[in-house]
Scaffold this motif. Structure first.
Motif, PDB file in Angstrom:
ATOM      1  N   VAL A 249       0.875  -1.337  -0.039  1.00 40.62           N
ATOM      2  CA  VAL A 249      -0.050  -0.085  -0.330  1.00 40.62           C
ATOM      3  C   VAL A 249       0.894   1.245   0.112  1.00 40.62           C
ATOM      4  O   VAL A 249       1.573   1.290   0.725  1.00 40.62           O
ATOM      5  N   THR A 272      -1.373  -0.928  -4.194  1.00 42.31           N
ATOM      6  CA  THR A 272      -2.476  -0.259  -4.309  1.00 42.31           C
ATOM      7  C   THR A 272      -2.229   1.253  -3.597  1.00 42.31           C
ATOM      8  O   THR A 272      -1.606   1.091  -2.599  1.00 42.31           O
ATOM      9  N   PHE A 274      -3.006   5.128  -2.180  1.00 42.75           N
ATOM     10  CA  PHE A 274      -4.115   6.067  -1.294  1.00 42.75           C
ATOM     11  C   PHE A 274      -3.695   7.351  -1.629  1.00 42.75           C
ATOM     12  O   PHE A 274      -2.383   7.631  -1.795  1.00 42.75           O
ATOM     13  N   THR A 289      -7.320   4.396  -3.348  1.00 44.16           N
ATOM     14  CA  THR A 289      -8.187   4.945  -2.247  1.00 44.16           C
ATOM     15  C   THR A 289      -8.096   6.418  -2.012  1.00 44.16           C
ATOM     16  O   THR A 289      -6.953   6.829  -1.925  1.00 44.16           O
ATOM     17  N   VAL A 305     -12.926   3.519  -0.404  1.00 41.00           N
ATOM     18  CA  VAL A 305     -11.879   2.322  -0.440  1.00 41.00           C
ATOM     19  C   VAL A 305     -11.608   1.733  -1.791  1.00 41.00           C
ATOM     20  O   VAL A 305     -12.246   1.138  -2.630  1.00 41.00           O
ATOM     21  N   THR A 362      -7.351   0.654   3.461  1.00 41.48           N
ATOM     22  CA  THR A 362      -6.725  -0.025   2.480  1.00 41.48           C
ATOM     23  C   THR A 362      -5.844  -1.321   2.888  1.00 41.48           C
ATOM     24  O   THR A 362      -6.369  -2.461   2.349  1.00 41.48           O
TER      25      THR A 362
END
Length: 547
Positions: A249, A272, A274, A289, A305, A362
């Motif tokens: 993340v 991923t 954010f 996110t 999310v 996340t």
């Protein structure tokens, strides 16, 4: 596999760390040539004071031969070292190329590889690690009926609810595996841990693979002769979490995010992202996110999310399987939540804490948390971390004080951003009470001043864990960095008096004052000459004077 001299040698040889085994005049790579090599070791330690019959001693750091005095009489079985100490003790010496890596591998084996029974979440970054870790633990606890452990720079929690003050951001490897074993024995299914740059620099997490790793942000910090000689070295150490995670993340606005994504691609680790406000990185890329304000005062936030159709019902799935990262995790095109159900309120102020909450949501989703919106919202809203963004209102007037652990350029800047955003319309007089720690991160002394001097009205420079340096010298170095003639800068070495002075000056001022007291949070000690000297504590002083 129980740990013996023979199995220890086998493990170290497998990882290309073994040089040879030495006892007296016998030098060999074959443990069978040493008496009792197959006997199970009774304990493992890096502290010679804990040696007992059947102990394996790991000699790390600046280990000296004189430390071995009396160890033969107490039954030392073997030692692991980069140095031959056969002239100083009778025990079997397992000589290795890297004692810290060896200690991590052997500790994991001695404690039965507890990491294999936990879903591991590792979080790194210059700021926000602690808050994000607490948020993640709260969500995972809600999803698993309290089965999430925590290693943080503030507390360690091995049973999901009991918090004990910690000594290091990331524990020494041997201590970490011992605590992991306790967590597993306590029924924990998850472990959330802060991972410092030093953890990779000195191999405290060597051999660990995180189910989910998180890289929040990066800015210069911990640059000193005894930590990281350059920013490049600091960033390089933190980047190691990427290749040692099954999924990553990443803060989309993180400096050098492209490089970190290259690391992930090279290691085949899915990423991923954010972000706050969904501004992307200037190239059209949006975060997976996103958190953005739900009201004009930024007291609540929407969080959309990644890849999640979050159930509206509050449901806890305590039988969810151990987490595995989902390489197919993709961002949903739109929020499919009921109206308003994606709005979160925190007990902790500051937009940066909503960014931390977005990261935590996340991480928890990728870690396998299956839980409804209301339970997540309740978990996040009830997270409080001692000494983090704690606000106090003076009962004697309009002034407020904020106690926070901010201790570097990035965190002090973010704190002042918050004050200006939240209270700027009231034209507050802002006072910063700050020092800087001794013996490490010497760059902070100037950078804290740089972060504040053009944005506050007064800086009171004081003591903050000087350790083996003179507090006066650190304070004077900080004061010499003040170049803005419009800021009032003074030194009050006694920290209690510094806080009292700031409050007294605020009360004497005809207007609205905001006092920022940073660096120590709720800690009731100051590190002086290698020891913890009693100190009333910032939050306690403010509470006493404001009541």
């Amino acid at each position: 596999m129980a740990l013996s001299v023979a199995t220890a040698v086998e493990l170290l040889d497998k990882h290309h760390l073994l040089r040879e085994i030495i006892q007296g005049r016998t030098w060999s790579r074959n443990p069978a040539r040493f008496a009792g090599a197959d006997e199970e070791l009774t304990s493992i330690t890096y502290d010679t004071r804990q040696v007992q019959a059947g102990t394996l001693l790991c000699c790390k750091g600046r280990f000296k031969a004189e430390y071995l005095s009396g160890c033969d009489e107490r039954g030392l079985k073997a030692y692991v070292s980069e140095t031959d100490f056969s002239a100083d003790c009778d025990a079997v010496g397992i000589i290795v190329t890297d004692s810290r890596k060896a200690m991590s591998l052997l500790s994991a084996q001695f404690y039965g590889r507890p990491q294999d029974e936990l879903a591991l979440i590792g979080i790194t970054g210059t700021k926000g690690k602690t808050t994000t870790a607490y948020f993640v633990q709260a969500i995972l606890n809600a999803a698993s009926d309290g089965k999430a452990a925590l290693f943080s720079s503030v507390d360690n929690c091995l049973d999901g609810h009991t918090y004990v003050a910690s000594a290091l951001t990331t524990p020494e490897s041997m201590d970490a595996f011992r605590m992991m074993r306790q967590a597993v024995d306590n029924g924990m299914r998850y472990l959330v841990m802060e991972v410092s740059s030093q953890a990779y620099k000195v191999d405290r997490v060597y051999g660990l693979t995180f189910d989910v790793g998180a890289f929040l942000n990066i800015s210069p910090d911990h640059i000193s002769p005894i930590e990281h000689p350059t920013f490049e070295d600091y960033l390089y150490c933190k980047r190691q979490i990427t290749a040692n995670s099954k999924a990553l993340v990443l803060g989309a606005d993180c400096d050098h995010a492209d490089l970190i994504e290259e690391d992930a691609a090279a290691a085949h680790v899915p990423v991923t992202t954010f972000a706050l406000h969904n501004e992307g990185r200037g190239n059209g890329t949006k975060a997976d996110t996103v958190a953005w304000p739900a009201d004009k005062d930024h007291t609540a936030f929407h969080i959309d999310v990644a890849g999640t159709d979050m159930p509206a019902e509050s449901r806890t799935d305590t039988d969810a399987p151990r987490s595995t990262a989902n390489p197919q995790n993709q961002r949903a095109d739109a929020t499919d939540l009921p109206d308003g159900s994606d709005i979160y309120k925190l007990d902790m102020d500051g937009d940066f804490n909503y960014a931390n909450a977005a990261a935590a949501l996340t991480i928890a989703r990728i870690a396998g948390a299956n839980i409804g919106y209301r339970s997540i919202s309740h978990a996040l809203e009830n997270v409080r971390i001692s000494g983090r963004m704690e606000q106090f209102k003076d009962s004697h007037g309009p002034n407020i004080a904020i106690v926070d652990y901010a201790h570097n350029f990035a965190s002090v800047s973010a704190l002042i951003d918050f004050v200006i955003e939240r209270y700027g319309a009231k034209s507050p007089r802002i006072t910063l009470v700050s020092g800087s720690a001794g013996g490490k991160a010497v760059d902070r002394r100037q950078e804290i001043i740089e972060a504040a001097q053009h944005r506050v009205d007064s800086i009171i420079i004081t003591t903050d864990d000087p350790d083996r340096e003179r507090a006066e010298d650190i304070c004077e170095t900080m004061q010499s960095a003040v170049t803005d003639p419009d800021v009032q800068a003074s030194i009050v070495v006694d920290r209690q008096k510094a806080v009292e002075t700031a409050i007294a000056e605020a009360r004497a001022h005809d207007g609205f004052d905001v006092i920022l007291i940073v660096g120590k949070g709720e800690e009731q000690w100051l590190k002086v000459d290698g020891r913890h000297a009693p100190y009333e504590g910032d939050t306690y002083i403010v509470t006493r004077l404001f009541s």
